[in-house]
Design an enzyme around this catalytic site. Sequence first.
Site, short mmCIF file in Angstrom:
data_model
loop_
_atom_site.label_atom_id
_atom_site.label_comp_id
_atom_site.label_asym_id
_atom_site.label_seq_id
_atom_site.Cartn_x
_atom_site.Cartn_y
_atom_site.Cartn_z
N THR A 1 0.83 -1.20 0.00
CA THR A 1 0.00 0.00 0.00
C THR A 1 0.86 1.25 0.00
OG1 THR A 1 -1.54 -1.31 1.34
CG2 THR A 1 -2.05 1.01 1.07
N TYR B 1 5.45 -12.97 4.10
CA TYR B 1 4.36 -12.28 3.41
C TYR B 1 3.89 -13.15 2.26
CZ TYR B 1 2.10 -8.26 1.01
OH TYR B 1 1.22 -7.40 0.39
N LYS C 1 1.95 -12.69 7.28
CA LYS C 1 0.89 -11.87 6.71
C LYS C 1 0.28 -12.68 5.57
CE LYS C 1 -0.31 -7.78 4.07
NZ LYS C 1 0.17 -6.69 3.20
#
Length: 289
Positions: free
Chosen positions: A45, A133, A161
């Site tokens: 992001t 991730y 994540k």
Amino acid sequence: MKGVCTPVCTVFGADGRAIDDTAQRRHLDTLLEAGVPIVAACGGTGEFSFLSGAERRHLTELVARHIEGRAQLIAHVSAVMTEETIEHARHAEAQGAAALLVLPPYFEGPTLDGVYEHYARVAAAVSTPIMAYNIPVHTGIDLDPPFVRRLREIESVRYLKDSTGDFLRLLELLDDGVEVFVGADPLMLYGVLAGAAGCFWGTSNAIPREAVQLHALAAAGELAAARRLWARLYPLNRFVWKHPFNPSVKAAANALGHDLRQCRRPVQPLDDDERAALGDAIAALQAQP
């Protein structure tokens, strides 16, 4: 680490050519004032793939110095080359990061044996805990539960994540005792209720107070209040997940009074139809409970 993690949007100047440090700090203040307990620098992001190495280091330093211990810092340090990942990891460790977010090597990446070697070498180079991730839609590599079990043999791989959006996958990981941060915005409430350690929540750039409130309600078992709040938040989170992610987060934040501007080109802003749909989602958010 527990609770809401906001992967901080990177705020560029009007021409998109440079990071606006003043606006970046202002946005960090908004998150801190809302009570966000964890912030992530240079995440997806945060448009890390459109930042130079120097910009990534600068942004990590800016975030670390500005939060000054008022929140925990996760630094995203991924790169295709293990050596470059280690360079980013050592730099982030020097800035006091509480954890390092690490993707598997992406774009025609290695086999899972090579992915394991990548994580093992990064872990050996630093002492900071690692958050693996998993976002196979972008990396082409899936860190599935059997591989995550193997990956946890590396002592410093402490967190995962998971951005697959697969709730059954999430439950399997939690049953294995993995400290999972939910990375799929429409699953945030359900992930917390299922026992996830936290939420890695891009949309929280736009709704930090509501995100922190939702997590607190869910963690406290106040389910009726949590479901009422989630009914208002869900349309926006669904919109962001189903449309170009970073432009949607920034457009939502800008519409709600934040100053996050546009994504760095060539990423395009939302078109008129997308903005109209976003308006409907924001109207649901602003409706009286």
